[in-house]
Scaffold this motif. Structure first.
Motif, PDB file in Angstrom:
ATOM      1  N   CYS A  48      -1.926   1.577  -5.832  1.00  0.00           N
ATOM      2  CA  CYS A  48      -2.151   1.954  -4.430  1.00  0.00           C
ATOM      3  C   CYS A  48      -1.765   3.400  -4.178  1.00  0.00           C
ATOM      4  N   LEU A  49      -1.027   4.023  -5.102  1.00  0.00           N
ATOM      5  CA  LEU A  49      -0.591   5.407  -4.898  1.00  0.00           C
ATOM      6  C   LEU A  49      -1.338   6.383  -5.795  1.00  0.00           C
ATOM      7  N   MET A  50      -2.245   5.868  -6.600  1.00  0.00           N
ATOM      8  CA  MET A  50      -2.916   6.751  -7.538  1.00  0.00           C
ATOM      9  C   MET A  50      -4.359   6.959  -7.085  1.00  0.00           C
ATOM     10  N   GLY A  53       2.091  13.705  -8.959  1.00  0.00           N
ATOM     11  CA  GLY A  53       2.063  12.246  -9.090  1.00  0.00           C
ATOM     12  C   GLY A  53       1.430  11.581  -7.879  1.00  0.00           C
ATOM     13  N   GLY A  54       1.574  12.218  -6.733  1.00  0.00           N
ATOM     14  CA  GLY A  54       1.000  11.675  -5.499  1.00  0.00           C
ATOM     15  C   GLY A  54       1.873  10.634  -4.818  1.00  0.00           C
ATOM     16  N   THR A  55       3.060  10.356  -5.359  1.00  0.00           N
ATOM     17  CA  THR A  55       3.875   9.271  -4.795  1.00  0.00           C
ATOM     18  C   THR A  55       4.388   9.600  -3.394  1.00  0.00           C
ATOM     19  N   ASP A  56       4.481  10.867  -3.073  1.00  0.00           N
ATOM     20  CA  ASP A  56       4.836  11.251  -1.716  1.00  0.00           C
ATOM     21  C   ASP A  56       3.606  11.580  -0.903  1.00  0.00           C
ATOM     22  N   LEU A  57       2.735  12.376  -1.499  1.00  0.00           N
ATOM     23  CA  LEU A  57       1.576  12.882  -0.782  1.00  0.00           C
ATOM     24  C   LEU A  57       0.646  11.752  -0.347  1.00  0.00           C
ATOM     25  N   GLY A 114       7.256  17.572  -7.926  1.00  0.00           N
ATOM     26  CA  GLY A 114       6.997  16.944  -6.627  1.00  0.00           C
ATOM     27  C   GLY A 114       8.295  16.647  -5.894  1.00  0.00           C
ATOM     28  N   ASN A 115       9.295  16.205  -6.641  1.00  0.00           N
ATOM     29  CA  ASN A 115      10.593  15.906  -6.034  1.00  0.00           C
ATOM     30  C   ASN A 115      11.234  17.163  -5.459  1.00  0.00           C
ATOM     31  N   ILE A 116      11.106  18.281  -6.171  1.00  0.00           N
ATOM     32  CA  ILE A 116      11.705  19.537  -5.708  1.00  0.00           C
ATOM     33  C   ILE A 116      10.944  20.082  -4.489  1.00  0.00           C
ATOM     34  N   LYS A 137      -4.181  21.660  -1.086  1.00  0.00           N
ATOM     35  CA  LYS A 137      -2.806  21.295  -1.411  1.00  0.00           C
ATOM     36  C   LYS A 137      -2.718  20.736  -2.814  1.00  0.00           C
ATOM     37  N   VAL A 138      -1.560  20.955  -3.426  1.00  0.00           N
ATOM     38  CA  VAL A 138      -1.305  20.413  -4.762  1.00  0.00           C
ATOM     39  C   VAL A 138      -1.067  18.907  -4.670  1.00  0.00           C
ATOM     40  N   ILE A 139      -1.622  18.170  -5.623  1.00  0.00           N
ATOM     41  CA  ILE A 139      -1.168  16.798  -5.840  1.00  0.00           C
ATOM     42  C   ILE A 139      -0.703  16.677  -7.280  1.00  0.00           C
ATOM     43  N   ILE A 197       2.349  27.859  -6.906  1.00  0.00           N
ATOM     44  CA  ILE A 197       2.881  26.558  -7.293  1.00  0.00           C
ATOM     45  C   ILE A 197       4.228  26.726  -8.003  1.00  0.00           C
ATOM     46  N   LEU A 198       4.966  25.650  -7.997  1.00  0.00           N
ATOM     47  CA  LEU A 198       6.194  25.591  -8.785  1.00  0.00           C
ATOM     48  C   LEU A 198       5.742  25.245 -10.202  1.00  0.00           C
ATOM     49  N   SER A 199       6.072  26.093 -11.177  1.00  0.00           N
ATOM     50  CA  SER A 199       5.535  25.848 -12.516  1.00  0.00           C
ATOM     51  C   SER A 199       6.570  25.318 -13.506  1.00  0.00           C
ATOM     52  N   ALA A 206      17.389  -0.745  -6.091  1.00  0.00           N
ATOM     53  CA  ALA A 206      16.103  -0.119  -6.408  1.00  0.00           C
ATOM     54  C   ALA A 206      15.445   0.373  -5.143  1.00  0.00           C
ATOM     55  N   MET A 207      14.540   1.328  -5.277  1.00  0.00           N
ATOM     56  CA  MET A 207      13.660   1.735  -4.185  1.00  0.00           C
ATOM     57  C   MET A 207      14.358   2.302  -2.974  1.00  0.00           C
ATOM     58  N   ALA A 208      15.659   2.515  -3.055  1.00  0.00           N
ATOM     59  CA  ALA A 208      16.346   2.935  -1.851  1.00  0.00           C
ATOM     60  C   ALA A 208      16.460   4.453  -1.790  1.00  0.00           C
ATOM     61  N   GLY A 226       0.807  -1.228   0.000  1.00  0.00           N
ATOM     62  CA  GLY A 226       0.000   0.000   0.000  1.00  0.00           C
ATOM     63  C   GLY A 226       0.834   1.268   0.000  1.00  0.00           C
ATOM     64  N   GLN A 227       2.138   1.169  -0.274  1.00  0.00           N
ATOM     65  CA  GLN A 227       3.017   2.348  -0.207  1.00  0.00           C
ATOM     66  C   GLN A 227       3.965   2.483  -1.388  1.00  0.00           C
ATOM     67  N   GLY A 228       3.659   1.807  -2.457  1.00  0.00           N
ATOM     68  CA  GLY A 228       4.500   1.962  -3.641  1.00  0.00           C
ATOM     69  C   GLY A 228       5.773   1.142  -3.652  1.00  0.00           C
ATOM     70  N   GLU A 229       5.956   0.287  -2.654  1.00  0.00           N
ATOM     71  CA  GLU A 229       7.246  -0.401  -2.509  1.00  0.00           C
ATOM     72  C   GLU A 229       7.299  -1.789  -3.156  1.00  0.00           C
ATOM     73  N   GLY A 271      16.437  14.055  -2.014  1.00  0.00           N
ATOM     74  CA  GLY A 271      15.747  14.182  -3.305  1.00  0.00           C
ATOM     75  C   GLY A 271      16.739  14.045  -4.456  1.00  0.00           C
ATOM     76  N   ASP A 272      16.561  13.026  -5.282  1.00  0.00           N
ATOM     77  CA  ASP A 272      17.585  12.719  -6.279  1.00  0.00           C
ATOM     78  C   ASP A 272      17.703  13.730  -7.411  1.00  0.00           C
ATOM     79  N   THR A 273      16.664  14.521  -7.688  1.00  0.00           N
ATOM     80  CA  THR A 273      16.826  15.506  -8.764  1.00  0.00           C
ATOM     81  C   THR A 273      17.591  16.731  -8.266  1.00  0.00           C
ATOM     82  N   VAL A 285       1.255   8.691   0.405  1.00  0.00           N
ATOM     83  CA  VAL A 285       1.779   7.953   1.549  1.00  0.00           C
ATOM     84  C   VAL A 285       1.538   8.766   2.822  1.00  0.00           C
ATOM     85  N   ARG A 286       1.808  10.071   2.741  1.00  0.00           N
ATOM     86  CA  ARG A 286       1.645  10.905   3.935  1.00  0.00           C
ATOM     87  C   ARG A 286       0.181  11.089   4.334  1.00  0.00           C
ATOM     88  N   VAL A 287      -0.685  11.247   3.346  1.00  0.00           N
ATOM     89  CA  VAL A 287      -2.105  11.416   3.647  1.00  0.00           C
ATOM     90  C   VAL A 287      -2.651  10.142   4.284  1.00  0.00           C
TER      91      VAL A 287
HETATM   92  C1  LIG Z   1       8.451   3.552  -3.160  1.00  0.00           C
HETATM   93  C2  LIG Z   1       8.976   4.920  -3.333  1.00  0.00           C
HETATM   94  C3  LIG Z   1      10.311   5.108  -3.708  1.00  0.00           C
HETATM   95  C4  LIG Z   1      10.828   6.400  -3.884  1.00  0.00           C
HETATM   96  N1  LIG Z   1      12.136   6.525  -4.241  1.00  0.00           N
HETATM   97  C5  LIG Z   1      12.663   7.766  -4.394  1.00  0.00           C
HETATM   98  C6  LIG Z   1      14.042   7.927  -4.757  1.00  0.00           C
HETATM   99  O1  LIG Z   1      14.776   6.955  -4.968  1.00  0.00           O
HETATM  100  N2  LIG Z   1      14.538   9.186  -4.880  1.00  0.00           N
HETATM  101  C7  LIG Z   1      13.764  10.284  -4.658  1.00  0.00           C
HETATM  102  O2  LIG Z   1      14.250  11.394  -4.800  1.00  0.00           O
HETATM  103  N3  LIG Z   1      12.451  10.162  -4.323  1.00  0.00           N
HETATM  104  C8  LIG Z   1      11.891   8.941  -4.172  1.00  0.00           C
HETATM  105  N4  LIG Z   1      10.570   8.798  -3.811  1.00  0.00           N
HETATM  106  C9  LIG Z   1       9.801   9.989  -3.512  1.00  0.00           C
HETATM  107  C10 LIG Z   1       8.898  10.523  -4.643  1.00  0.00           C
HETATM  108  O3  LIG Z   1       8.490   9.489  -5.495  1.00  0.00           O
HETATM  109  C11 LIG Z   1       9.544  11.608  -5.495  1.00  0.00           C
HETATM  110  O4  LIG Z   1       9.999  12.632  -4.670  1.00  0.00           O
HETATM  111  C12 LIG Z   1       8.608  12.162  -6.555  1.00  0.00           C
HETATM  112  O5  LIG Z   1       9.367  12.916  -7.474  1.00  0.00           O
HETATM  113  C13 LIG Z   1       7.517  13.038  -5.990  1.00  0.00           C
HETATM  114  O6  LIG Z   1       6.737  13.561  -7.056  1.00  0.00           O
HETATM  115  P1  LIG Z   1       5.143  13.485  -7.090  1.00  0.00           P
HETATM  116  O7  LIG Z   1       4.713  14.162  -8.319  1.00  0.00           O
HETATM  117  O8  LIG Z   1       4.686  12.108  -6.888  1.00  0.00           O
HETATM  118  O9  LIG Z   1       4.804  14.363  -5.794  1.00  0.00           O
HETATM  119  P2  LIG Z   1       3.444  14.502  -4.973  1.00  0.00           P
HETATM  120  O10 LIG Z   1       3.354  13.374  -4.016  1.00  0.00           O
HETATM  121  O11 LIG Z   1       2.305  14.739  -5.881  1.00  0.00           O
HETATM  122  O12 LIG Z   1       3.765  15.851  -4.212  1.00  0.00           O
HETATM  123  C14 LIG Z   1       4.811  15.946  -3.250  1.00  0.00           C
HETATM  124  C15 LIG Z   1       4.706  17.298  -2.528  1.00  0.00           C
HETATM  125  O13 LIG Z   1       4.975  18.377  -3.400  1.00  0.00           O
HETATM  126  C16 LIG Z   1       3.840  19.218  -3.584  1.00  0.00           C
HETATM  127  N5  LIG Z   1       3.833  19.542  -5.018  1.00  0.00           N
HETATM  128  C17 LIG Z   1       3.970  18.660  -6.051  1.00  0.00           C
HETATM  129  N6  LIG Z   1       4.087  19.319  -7.220  1.00  0.00           N
HETATM  130  C18 LIG Z   1       4.006  20.648  -6.935  1.00  0.00           C
HETATM  131  C19 LIG Z   1       4.066  21.849  -7.719  1.00  0.00           C
HETATM  132  N7  LIG Z   1       4.262  21.816  -9.037  1.00  0.00           N
HETATM  133  N8  LIG Z   1       3.928  23.046  -7.086  1.00  0.00           N
HETATM  134  C20 LIG Z   1       3.740  23.100  -5.739  1.00  0.00           C
HETATM  135  N9  LIG Z   1       3.703  22.007  -4.941  1.00  0.00           N
HETATM  136  C21 LIG Z   1       3.839  20.782  -5.526  1.00  0.00           C
HETATM  137  C22 LIG Z   1       2.652  18.436  -3.056  1.00  0.00           C
HETATM  138  O14 LIG Z   1       1.690  19.306  -2.506  1.00  0.00           O
HETATM  139  C23 LIG Z   1       3.311  17.593  -1.987  1.00  0.00           C
HETATM  140  O15 LIG Z   1       3.481  18.315  -0.800  1.00  0.00           O
HETATM  141  C24 LIG Z   1      10.009   7.529  -3.653  1.00  0.00           C
HETATM  142  C25 LIG Z   1       8.663   7.344  -3.297  1.00  0.00           C
HETATM  143  C26 LIG Z   1       8.148   6.065  -3.139  1.00  0.00           C
HETATM  144  C27 LIG Z   1       6.703   5.878  -2.760  1.00  0.00           C
END
Ligand SMILES: Cc1cc2nc3c(=O)[nH]c(=O)nc-3n(C[C@H](O)[C@H](O)[C@H](O)COP(=O)(O)OP(=O)(O)OC[C@H]3O[C@@H](n4cnc5c(N)ncnc54)[C@H](O)[C@@H]3O)c2cc1C
Ligand code: FES
Ligand code: FES
Lengths: 164, 273
Positions: A64-66, B27-31, B105-107, B23-25, B156-158, B180-182, A45-48, B114-116, B33-35
């Motif tokens: 699970c993350l979408m 990809g949601g890959t971070d948000l 989202g990464n920024i 809040k912005v979403i 927002i970050l554009s 992977a995944m680390a 449930g966490q993308g892992e 954050g890898d970027t 999990v936190r929500v």
């Molecule tokens: C299993 C797993 C593995 C991961 N591995 C890595 C890794 O190896 N390296 C790494 O760096 N990260 C990793 N991540 C973290 C994450 O996937 C990345 O940071 C990803 O780039 C986040 O982007 P997102 O679009 O999904 O962000 P979201 O979850 O949509 O947003 C993240 C945050 O940024 C805000 N936000 C997003 N876009 C904007 C915008 N344009 N303007 C203003 N606010 C914004 C949201 O409100 C939220 O607070 C991992 C995550 C998971 C679940």
């Protein structure tokens, strides 16, 4: 706060559907609970773990993350959509033939990830397969049979392409 | 529980985001999990991925521009992506995470891991913020600390603008518990330019060893116009250990991170071979 339900339309496994979802429901909730397509599994449930992988517009994503409402207007493919006229997809056949299934929990996710790779590439190496499956965890097989299955499926798909 | 809106128009998104507890979403890959962990309870999430103007990669004479909602997979596929950014993005999560996750989202996550960010600090990228108007800031000024940026409610970050550097090569190394995944324990990026065996120019940054990604200018100055040798790298290594301020967490202790960061610089020996 007023919780609004949202009507979303999408195509799943070739079929057009329209459902009503809450904003906080996930794609996996839509697939498993709403549409009763239980082939897709939820592990972490966490993308892992990759167990919940499905294709959205051809891209493998962790369902699970979408959020479910994000698929409005899009095309979804799940493991149930691979079979054609009662005949298993080469990837499914290859998994059986290579003995790549033990408990089977990871299998739908593995196959959907491989669908993305094999649909986009004519040639593929075991290294590329390993890299592409880096987001899919299997607790049973030790992976080597899964790589064998993927290479076998690749061969079967290539033969099919050469016949048309 | 929360509602989700997905406007196609940037201005509408900004207007909604000016409201409370929105809040912005992306990809949601971070948000997500936190929500789901209850760390954050929004009323409204604004899905910005349907806004066309925020997505895609453009090349101008001297810059690469990347829209904030461009996914990691799209960045990997694009031939215009700067090479160091491409290598760092290829190390993020897994193919599935890269298909969903975005550079914006990464920024905005502003994680020290954050890898970027290591590449963006090294290329001296700027980011565009859109709210009532637009403004542009260097990435180092945009990020304020772990999880903190200068973004205010309703902004927002554009866009991300990366200057094109000609004739530079790169090194990127991510130390994690597995491939992977680390999330990294420590990471290092280097951009460099050589003239024979002399380092004409060099930029060095580290991830996961300081509250933000950190450039170590003292090391850059030490190595600029020098020939790479073990002795000079031992000196560089000491400067790095002195400058980093890592934390201990589930992945590694502070002491381990400091040592790893110091050792990573020896990767430069590769280029003198
Ligand atoms: C299993 C797993 C593995 C991961 N591995 C890595 C890794 O190896 N390296 C790494 O760096 N990260 C990793 N991540 C973290 C994450 O996937 C990345 O940071 C990803 O780039 C986040 O982007 P997102 O679009 O999904 O962000 P979201 O979850 O949509 O947003 C993240 C945050 O940024 C805000 N936000 C997003 N876009 C904007 C915008 N344009 N303007 C203003 N606010 C914004 C949201 O409100 C939220 O607070 C991992 C995550 C998971 C679940
Ligand atoms: S259940 Fe989605 S990745 Fe594990
Ligand atoms: S077959 Fe059991 S988890 Fe893979």
């Amino acid at each position: 706060m007023v919780i609004k339900l949202k009507v979303i339309s999408f195509t799943i496994n070739g079929e057009k559907r329209q459902v009503t979802m809450r904003g906080d429901e996930r794609l996996i909730d839509l697939i498993r609970d709403e549409l009763k397509l239980t082939g897709t599994k939820e592990g972490c449930g966490q993308g892992e773990c990759g167990a919940c992988t499905v294709l959205v517009d051809g891209k493998a994503v962790p369902s699970c993350l979408m959020l479910a409402v994000k698929v409005d207007g899009k095309e979804i493919l799940t493991i149930e959509g691979l079979k054609r006229n009662g005949i298993l997809h080469p990837l499914q056949k290859a998994f059986i033939e290579a003995g790549a299934v033990q408990c089977g929990f990871c299998t739908p996710g593995m196959i959907m990830s491989l669908m993305e790779l094999l649909s986009n590439q004519d040639e593929v190496t075991p290294e590329e397969i390993r890299a592409h499956l880096s987001g899919n965890i299997c607790r049973c097989t030790g992976y080597s049979k899964i790589i064998d299955a993927a290479m076998l499926a690749h061969k079967m798909l290539k033969e099919m392409r050469n016949h048309v | 529980m929360f509602n989700v809106v997905a406007p196609e128009n940037l201005q509408i998104a900004i207007d909604i985001l000016s409201g409370e507890n929105t809040k912005v979403i992306a990809g949601g890959t971070d948000l997500m999990v936190r929500v789901r962990q209850g760390m954050f309870k929004p009323d409204v999430l604004v899905d910005i991925t349907r806004i066309r103007s925020l997505r895609g990669i453009k090349k101008t004479d001297d810059h690469i521009e990347i829209g904030a909602t461009t996914t990691h997979s799209d960045i990997l596929k694009n031939p215009d992506t700067p090479p160091l950014l491409k290598e760092a993005v290829s190390k993020i999560g897994s193919p599935q995470i890269r298909n969903l996750g975005t550079i914006g989202g990464n920024i905005v996550n502003a994680s020290p891991a954050g890898d970027t960010l290591v590449p963006l600090y090294l290329y001296e990228a700027t980011v565009e913020i859109t709210g009532k108007g637009t403004k542009e800031l260097p990435i180092e000024e945009f990020i304020k600390g772990p999880g903190k940026t200068v973004l205010k409610q309703g902004e927002i970050l554009s866009n991300i603008r990366i200057p094109i550097l000609k004739g530079y090569k790169h090194i990127f190394h991510k130390v994690g518990e597995r491939d992977a995944m680390a999330i990294s324990v420590a990471s290092m990026g280097i951009l460099y330019k050589t003239d024979g065996d002399i380092l004409q120019d060099i930029r060095v940054a580290f991830g996961s060893v300081y509250p933000t990604v950190i450039r170590i200018k003292e090391v850059e100055e030490l190595l600029r116009n020098q020939r790479i040798s073990k002795d000079i790298l031992i000196e560089a290594s000491k400067i790095i250990e002195k400058n980093v301020k890592p934390i201990s967490d589930v992945r590694a202790t502070a002491m381990y991170r400091k040592k790893v960061a110091g050792r990573l610089i020896f990767r430069l020996l590769e280029i003198s071979r």
